[in-house]
Design a protein around this motif. Structure first.
Motif, PDB file in Angstrom:
ATOM      1  N   THR A 141      -2.068  -2.966  -6.957  1.00 35.98           N
ATOM      2  CA  THR A 141      -1.653  -1.835  -6.100  1.00 35.98           C
ATOM      3  C   THR A 141      -1.080  -0.656  -6.891  1.00 35.98           C
ATOM      4  O   THR A 141      -0.748   0.371  -6.305  1.00 35.98           O
ATOM      5  N   SER A 185       1.420 -10.601   1.557  1.00 33.78           N
ATOM      6  CA  SER A 185       1.962  -9.243   1.387  1.00 33.78           C
ATOM      7  C   SER A 185       3.460  -9.198   1.719  1.00 33.78           C
ATOM      8  O   SER A 185       4.235  -8.517   1.047  1.00 33.78           O
ATOM      9  N   THR A 209      -8.224  -1.215  -2.780  1.00 28.66           N
ATOM     10  CA  THR A 209      -6.996  -1.982  -3.025  1.00 28.66           C
ATOM     11  C   THR A 209      -6.890  -3.134  -2.020  1.00 28.66           C
ATOM     12  O   THR A 209      -6.594  -4.278  -2.394  1.00 28.66           O
ATOM     13  N   LEU A 264       0.822  -1.216   0.000  1.00 28.31           N
ATOM     14  CA  LEU A 264       0.000   0.000   0.000  1.00 28.31           C
ATOM     15  C   LEU A 264       0.852   1.260   0.000  1.00 28.31           C
ATOM     16  O   LEU A 264       0.327   2.374   0.034  1.00 28.31           O
TER      17      LEU A 264
END
Ligand SMILES: NC(=O)c1ccc[n+]([C@@H]2O[C@H](COP(=O)([O-])OP(=O)(O)OC[C@H]3O[C@@H](n4cnc5c(N)ncnc54)[C@H](OP(=O)(O)O)[C@@H]3O)[C@@H](O)[C@H]2O)c1
Length: 333
Positions: free
Chosen positions: A312, A266, A247, A176
């Protein structure tokens, strides 16, 4: 794609674990709220017993309390662990660096720090003076190597041109918040200054635990993803909550389809990026530490990496190259 478990930083004679335990949240207080010390000690022990050898701390975390906790949790294990700590910019004059290190050694109950990092740039003090102090500490055996944190290309070039050999640059980097990809990451790859990624699960947002912006507590909504109207914000940005949570929702869907926990997915994405030495993941208890360690077994493929990058990209482009998570007037220089 295979995720290796250790990494040899340049200008060091030791390896770090690619999963580093981040010792900030375990002091609670600012940004984090209440924290039980027993959970903190157990989180550190679990990390160590599960194969994490490297611990990131700073004098700034609870005014030495984080360093204290690390010493307490891993008493007797000093030779088996790698400690990365940091000196704050207010101490960047020569004498300040040396005194800060001595305080750190006392807090850590150690004779040396493996990787000593400059926490944030301080343009008011010549970087050469600060790095000269790091060299003195190295010669004295008080530190084994030194690196930087939140350093942009200008500061990295000053260090290089003055002949100093950095071992790492610790930066905010996660799915992010990809700001470093615009300039700093390519520069660090070219100059062999590996990145240690901080806030790699975006302070919990990348575990999917918050369904929308209202659920994110104010002190954690200080970043530029959230409106300047949030009570703890120090920036002047409008925020991009809708895009951020869109997102997150797409990453969550992908992680559901793959049957891989969102946090681990992630972290795995970060660990296969060129130039990334390690992720520094925080955990407030053993259970979070164990869940984050699943990262090392994530069956990540090039297709998954590309899909996450594509999901993203709009947020990356929206937030742009300012690599300061918290301020519009970028302190990363
Ligand atoms: N150099 C710098 O300027 C700088 C700045 C920031 C951080 N750091 C370093 O980077 C480390 C990590 O960054 P960070 O603490 O900001 O962010 P992070 O690692 O992205 O997030 C850690 C937080 O997420 C939550 N969490 C962790 N694992 C979880 C899981 N499996 N499931 C659900 N929630 C989970 C926990 O908070 P809750 O349980 O409260 O949700 C935890 O404290 C810090 O400890 C510090 O060492 C450095």
């Amino acid at each position: 794609m295979q995720i290796s478990t250790t990494y040899q930083l340049p200008n060091t004679d030791f390896e770090i674990s690619r999963m580093i335990f981040g010792c900030w949240a375990i002091v609670g207080g600012f940004n984090w709220g209440d924290q039980d010390e027993r959970d903190s000690l157990q989180a550190i022990k679990t990390a160590y017993e599960s194969g994490i050898t490297t611990f990131d701390t700073a004098e700034a975390y609870g005014a030495g309390q984080s360093e204290n906790l690390l010493a307490k949790a891993l008493k007797g294990e000093r030779k088996n662990i790698i400690i990365a700590s940091k000196v704050g910019p207010q101490d960047f004059d020569k004498e300040g660096v040396i005194k800060a290190c001595e305080r750190g050694l006392k807090n850590l109950q150690s004779e040396y720090i493996d990787l000593y990092q400059l926490h944030w740039p301080n343009p008011a003090i010549p970087l050469e003076e600060t790095l000269e102090a790091m060299e003195i500490l190295k010669k004295q055996g008080k530190i084994r190597s030194y690196g930087v944190s939140n350093f942009g290309t200008q500061s990295l070039n000053i260090a290089k041109n003055a002949g100093f050999s950095l071992s790492s640059n610790q930066m905010a980097y996660n799915l992010l918040f990809r700001a470093i990809e615009f300039e700093i990451l390519p520069h660090c790859v070219a100059e062999d200054v590996p990145i240690l990624c901080y806030s790699p699960i975006m302070q919990g947002l990348l575990t999917g635990k918050f369904g929308n912006e209202e659920e994110v507590p104010d002190d954690r909504a200080r970043t530029r993803h959230f409106t300047k109207e949030r009570s703890q914000a120090r920036h002047q940005d409008e925020g991009c909550e809708e895009l951020t949570f869109e997102t997150i929702s797409k990453i969550k869907d992908l992680s559901g389809d793959l049957g891989i926990a969102m946090g681990a997915l992630s972290l795995a994405w970060l660990l296969v990026q060129d130039g990334v030495a390690a992720v520094i993941a925080g955990g407030r208890n053993s259970s979070q530490v164990k869940r984050n360690l699943e990262t090392l077994n994530v069956p990540i493929t090039e297709d998954i990496v590309n899909e996450l990058s594509a999901i993203t990209l709009p947020l990356k482009e929206h937030l742009g190259p300012n690599s300061d998570l918290w301020q519009s007037d970028c302190r990363v220089i």
